[in-house]
Each structure stands twice: as structure tokens, then as C-alpha cells.
Design a protein around this motif. Sequence first.
Motif, PDB file in Angstrom:
ATOM      1  N   ARG A  54      41.821  52.702  31.226  1.00  0.00           N
ATOM      2  CA  ARG A  54      40.810  52.638  32.279  1.00  0.00           C
ATOM      3  C   ARG A  54      40.775  53.934  33.084  1.00  0.00           C
ATOM      4  O   ARG A  54      39.703  54.470  33.353  1.00  0.00           O
ATOM      5  CB  ARG A  54      41.128  51.445  33.199  1.00  0.00           C
ATOM      6  N   PRO A 102      36.230  48.383  41.052  1.00  0.00           N
ATOM      7  CA  PRO A 102      34.939  47.754  41.334  1.00  0.00           C
ATOM      8  C   PRO A 102      34.817  47.216  42.760  1.00  0.00           C
ATOM      9  O   PRO A 102      35.821  47.057  43.456  1.00  0.00           O
ATOM     10  CB  PRO A 102      34.901  46.596  40.336  1.00  0.00           C
ATOM     11  N   CYS A 133      47.868  38.804  39.053  1.00  0.00           N
ATOM     12  CA  CYS A 133      46.979  38.959  37.899  1.00  0.00           C
ATOM     13  C   CYS A 133      45.669  39.646  38.278  1.00  0.00           C
ATOM     14  O   CYS A 133      45.092  40.363  37.469  1.00  0.00           O
ATOM     15  CB  CYS A 133      46.671  37.599  37.287  1.00  0.00           C
ATOM     16  N   GLY A 134      45.201  39.415  39.498  1.00  0.00           N
ATOM     17  CA  GLY A 134      43.958  40.049  39.916  1.00  0.00           C
ATOM     18  C   GLY A 134      44.146  41.518  40.219  1.00  0.00           C
ATOM     19  O   GLY A 134      43.176  42.256  40.410  1.00  0.00           O
ATOM     20  N   SER A 135      45.374  41.946  40.282  1.00  0.00           N
ATOM     21  CA  SER A 135      45.678  43.345  40.565  1.00  0.00           C
ATOM     22  C   SER A 135      46.037  44.021  39.229  1.00  0.00           C
ATOM     23  O   SER A 135      45.658  43.563  38.172  1.00  0.00           O
ATOM     24  CB  SER A 135      46.847  43.370  41.560  1.00  0.00           C
ATOM     25  N   ASN A 136      46.738  45.130  39.289  1.00  0.00           N
ATOM     26  CA  ASN A 136      47.242  45.770  38.078  1.00  0.00           C
ATOM     27  C   ASN A 136      48.517  46.515  38.468  1.00  0.00           C
ATOM     28  O   ASN A 136      48.991  46.383  39.605  1.00  0.00           O
ATOM     29  CB  ASN A 136      46.186  46.705  37.470  1.00  0.00           C
ATOM     30  N   THR A 152      42.129  37.432  35.207  1.00  0.00           N
ATOM     31  CA  THR A 152      41.473  37.762  36.480  1.00  0.00           C
ATOM     32  C   THR A 152      41.650  39.236  36.844  1.00  0.00           C
ATOM     33  O   THR A 152      41.197  39.672  37.888  1.00  0.00           O
ATOM     34  CB  THR A 152      42.013  36.893  37.634  1.00  0.00           C
ATOM     35  N   SER A 153      42.295  40.000  35.964  1.00  0.00           N
ATOM     36  CA  SER A 153      42.456  41.436  36.233  1.00  0.00           C
ATOM     37  C   SER A 153      41.106  42.146  36.297  1.00  0.00           C
ATOM     38  O   SER A 153      41.043  43.298  36.707  1.00  0.00           O
ATOM     39  CB  SER A 153      43.343  42.082  35.177  1.00  0.00           C
ATOM     40  N   PHE A 154      40.026  41.451  35.912  1.00  0.00           N
ATOM     41  CA  PHE A 154      38.704  42.083  36.032  1.00  0.00           C
ATOM     42  C   PHE A 154      38.406  42.452  37.488  1.00  0.00           C
ATOM     43  O   PHE A 154      37.668  43.384  37.772  1.00  0.00           O
ATOM     44  CB  PHE A 154      37.606  41.162  35.466  1.00  0.00           C
ATOM     45  N   ILE A 155      39.063  41.747  38.428  1.00  0.00           N
ATOM     46  CA  ILE A 155      38.820  41.984  39.856  1.00  0.00           C
ATOM     47  C   ILE A 155      39.202  43.413  40.237  1.00  0.00           C
ATOM     48  O   ILE A 155      38.540  44.057  41.042  1.00  0.00           O
ATOM     49  CB  ILE A 155      39.645  40.992  40.717  1.00  0.00           C
ATOM     50  N   SER A 156      40.283  43.921  39.654  1.00  0.00           N
ATOM     51  CA  SER A 156      40.748  45.269  40.007  1.00  0.00           C
ATOM     52  C   SER A 156      40.184  46.330  39.070  1.00  0.00           C
ATOM     53  O   SER A 156      40.549  47.499  39.164  1.00  0.00           O
ATOM     54  CB  SER A 156      42.277  45.316  39.975  1.00  0.00           C
ATOM     55  N   GLY A 157      39.313  45.914  38.163  1.00  0.00           N
ATOM     56  CA  GLY A 157      38.717  46.901  37.269  1.00  0.00           C
ATOM     57  C   GLY A 157      39.581  47.184  36.054  1.00  0.00           C
ATOM     58  O   GLY A 157      39.264  48.059  35.258  1.00  0.00           O
ATOM     59  N   THR A 158      40.692  46.449  35.902  1.00  0.00           N
ATOM     60  CA  THR A 158      41.519  46.632  34.718  1.00  0.00           C
ATOM     61  C   THR A 158      40.923  45.757  33.632  1.00  0.00           C
ATOM     62  O   THR A 158      41.517  44.790  33.189  1.00  0.00           O
ATOM     63  CB  THR A 158      42.971  46.184  34.991  1.00  0.00           C
ATOM     64  N   TRP A 197      45.692  56.107  37.295  1.00  0.00           N
ATOM     65  CA  TRP A 197      46.398  54.884  37.685  1.00  0.00           C
ATOM     66  C   TRP A 197      47.804  54.851  37.096  1.00  0.00           C
ATOM     67  O   TRP A 197      48.733  54.348  37.731  1.00  0.00           O
ATOM     68  CB  TRP A 197      45.605  53.639  37.239  1.00  0.00           C
ATOM     69  N   ALA A 201      38.726  46.273  45.793  1.00  0.00           N
ATOM     70  CA  ALA A 201      40.144  46.019  45.529  1.00  0.00           C
ATOM     71  C   ALA A 201      40.970  47.253  45.894  1.00  0.00           C
ATOM     72  O   ALA A 201      42.059  47.136  46.454  1.00  0.00           O
ATOM     73  CB  ALA A 201      40.336  45.648  44.066  1.00  0.00           C
TER      74      ALA A 201
END
Lengths: 93, 400
Positions: B76, B317, B368-371, A42-48, B80, B326
Motif C-alpha cells: 500500500r 482514507p 483489525c481496523g488499524s494496521n 475491517t482493515s479497509f478502514i485504515s486503507g490497508t 508505512w 484514520a
Amino acid sequence: MSINSLNPLKARFFSAWGFFSRGILIIAIYVILHLIGLREYTSFISGTTSGGAGDLLGITYFIAYSLAVFVAPVAIIAALFMKISARYAGVED
Amino acid sequence: MLKKFFSCRVCRGITSLLLSALIWLPNAHRLFDQPESNYIAQSGIAPNAMAIAGRHIKFWTDPELRKAELEKMRSRNAEWDFMARCFFVWSLANMGLRDPALTETVLPVMDSIIDTTISLEEQNGIHFFLMPYSRRAEFELQPARSIFIDGEIALMLGLRRLLAEKPEYQKLHRERIEIMLQRMEQSPVLCAESYPDESWLFCNSVALAAIKVGDYLDGTDHSEFFARWLKSAKESLIDKESGLLVSSFDFAGKTVFDGPEGSTIWLVAHCLKLIDPAFAEEQYRLATKHLKTSMGYFGYAYEWPGGIGHDDVDSGPIIPLLNLSAGSTGLAFVGAATFDDREYLAALYRSLELGAFPVYDANGVKYCGSNTVGDAVLLYSMAQGPAWEKIMKGRPADEH
């Protein structure tokens, strides 16, 4: 009740079992995706982004999760109302 | 009549779905509600902050894990990688101030990150931590330097010194401050370049905070410079429509490249609190007016006022339909925590549990949705407070 009517995919949509079984099916799909570790994607959410396939897995997980949180419980509760209203109207579910 | 209506299967089905949606949807948020004390502690460190920090400490002290995480970031956006370091060091400084028993644990980690970062900058030059377009043109001011790099390193050094003085870092901190001031003074709007002929308010406000930390630690006084900077920003860098500070502009401050952005303004307000608390609070309130939004009980933030605008590699995005950014939402945590906006924070935390996909293990938690940079920003939002408080209070000698 025939075996076919117990199959969530074949059960009548507007029936208590139709709602309940589909709700459970959504939750089961989500649990399977979760157990095989798709949450990581789900890291696609943050653009990673990890690139094509990884993003697709992440999006699949995201959709299953959203359905499990917002749609499946609605279907399961609706099954209960379906039963009650059928009894009230004196008809078979 | 009602019996007749319910004897129709479809009518019964639709009514049942509507009724159950009416029951479930307004209550679904309860699954994601956690006590506020899990994230923010009046004193000491909140459990979730400890869990994020635990995982970060693990990978900063394990070369293999660190390499994998940072490569993911760098593939990316090299910024970051850099920002993950800075936000984490700033967080650790605040955590040490919150709980002095942690100081001995966090200092070696902070020093290791600071030393590695400075050494990478020295070996590879400023472009190592910048996006590739930093090489496409010459910086207006030579030799080429980026206030993005100088400001954030200076703030790492400053907050490390605030936690515990280290003479080697005092020298490095003072040098960076002098360089930043000298370059900012050469710009008509007192803002140095982050990229060639491109100045970002995000970076310049971090630089201001680093200078202010230096004033506190070394007894210098740049209040006259701060006053000129604020006057210039209010005259030249305010977006007329929203009243918010713009994000990026040319070195002369004549052309605005990007108007107000969530991924900039939340942190700008946080940093400006050290310089002019009233102006900072006003900017925060305006930012909430234009960028704060929610879906039911779940709060998030737009990147652009009203949610209209494009995404970019800088801030990550934007999720279609919701217009959720985000980057902006991550930094909104910092803004809301700085200005003690409990209502917005509660809505943001709910969204964090819903949509950031936390995974807990023996090392702590990761979203997981973060980095890595997102998690470091979150940690900073939970830890921040004591450093700013200490500086705003002033040194004991100043109070007499």
C-alpha cells in the motif's frame, strides 16, 4: 399465533415480536460473521486494503456490527414498550 | 386520548422505537468505556500498551510473521513499513524508561530493527522507504536524501541511546544530525526535502526532535538554530486562516502544497514540545479547535480543518459522512497524550474500542481496523512521555 407470525422475516414490523425477533436476528447475523473471522477484513478502514472481495467482506462485517451495536438493542427495548403500551391501550399486540 | 393513540399499532411502534432509542443511544458508549489506566499509566506500563507491544515484539522476532506484515504495508505504502519501525522503536525506548526492568528485553529488539532498517536503506537507497513519486524528479539538494528517512532514523538512534548508550549508534546519530543540519540550513525556511522539491513539516519536526535528543546526550547546543527555525516557521509556514502550521511546501518555502493536516500537525506539536513548549501547546489547541470532532461520546479527528478535503495515500482514507480520517485520528492520540488532554483521550479510546475492532490472543492485541503502523502509533501514544520529560528536564550538569 401462527408459525408464520413467529418467523422474524414475516412477523408484523410494528409488533413486540417483530421488533424483538429482528433485533435478535441482527445480533445472530453479526455473531455468525464474527465467528467466521470477518473482523480481520475491517482493515479497509485504515486503507490497508486487501482488494475487492476482502473489502466487501469487511464492509459487510462493519454494517452488521454497527446494526448489532446501535439498532438491535433499540429494537429489543422497543419490543418491551410495545407490549406495555398495548396492554395500556387494552388492545392485542 | 392516550389510549386512543396507543390503540394505533403504527403510533405505538414509532413511539416505542423513539423511547428506546432515547434510552439506548446515549448509553451505548458504556459498552466501550474502559478505565483510563488501561491505556495510560503514570508510572510503569499500561496493560493495553503491553498487549500491543507483545504482539509487535512477536512479529519483529519471527521472520515469517514480519515478512507477511511488512509486505501488507509495503503493498500500500512503503512509508508505512518505515514508520511502523520508527514508531515502534520510539515506543520501546519510552517503555524501557518507564520500566527499567524491561530494558534488557527491549534493547535487542530495538537494535535489530535499527540495524535492519539502516541496512535496507544502504542496500536499496532512500527510495526503498519512499513512495514511487520520489523518483519522478531530482531532489533540489544533491546527493539525494530525504529528511523523512534521516529524521526518523536519527530519532530511533537518539532514543535508543537515551535508554542505554551504544558507541556505534552515537557515531551514526551524530552523522545524521550533521547531515540534516547542513541540508536544513540550505533551505530559506530551514526545512529539508522529504521528496523532490517537497518539504514536509512532519519530517522536519521529527528531525528537530532528533537534534534536540543529540544535544541532551552529547552536550551540543543548537538553541540558536532552533530559535531561527521557529522564527522562520512562524513567519512563513503558518496558515493565515487557522493559525496552524502548514503541512508541505516547496524547498524555497514559497509555495504551500498542503495546508494544515491532521496526520501532520498532531505529531508536529508533539515534536515541537521539545523545542518550544508554549508554541507547541498553542498549535495543539488550534488543532483541536479545527480538527477534533465527535459522534456523541465517540471522539475522532478530521484530516482537514472543518472536515472538508480529500483523502490521499499518505494518510489513508477518509470515511464518508463522518469525514473520519484514520491517519489523523491515530496521530490525535499522540497529540492528546502529549498535552494531557484527558477528555479528548477518553473519547478517542472509546472510539478505538468501538471502531478499531480489537482482537486479543496469546500474543497480545491487534486492532483489525488499524494496521501495523497504526498500532505502532497507538502504542507510542500510550508509552510516550518519559523521553521528552527527561530531555526537557535537562542533564544534571546543565542544572547547575
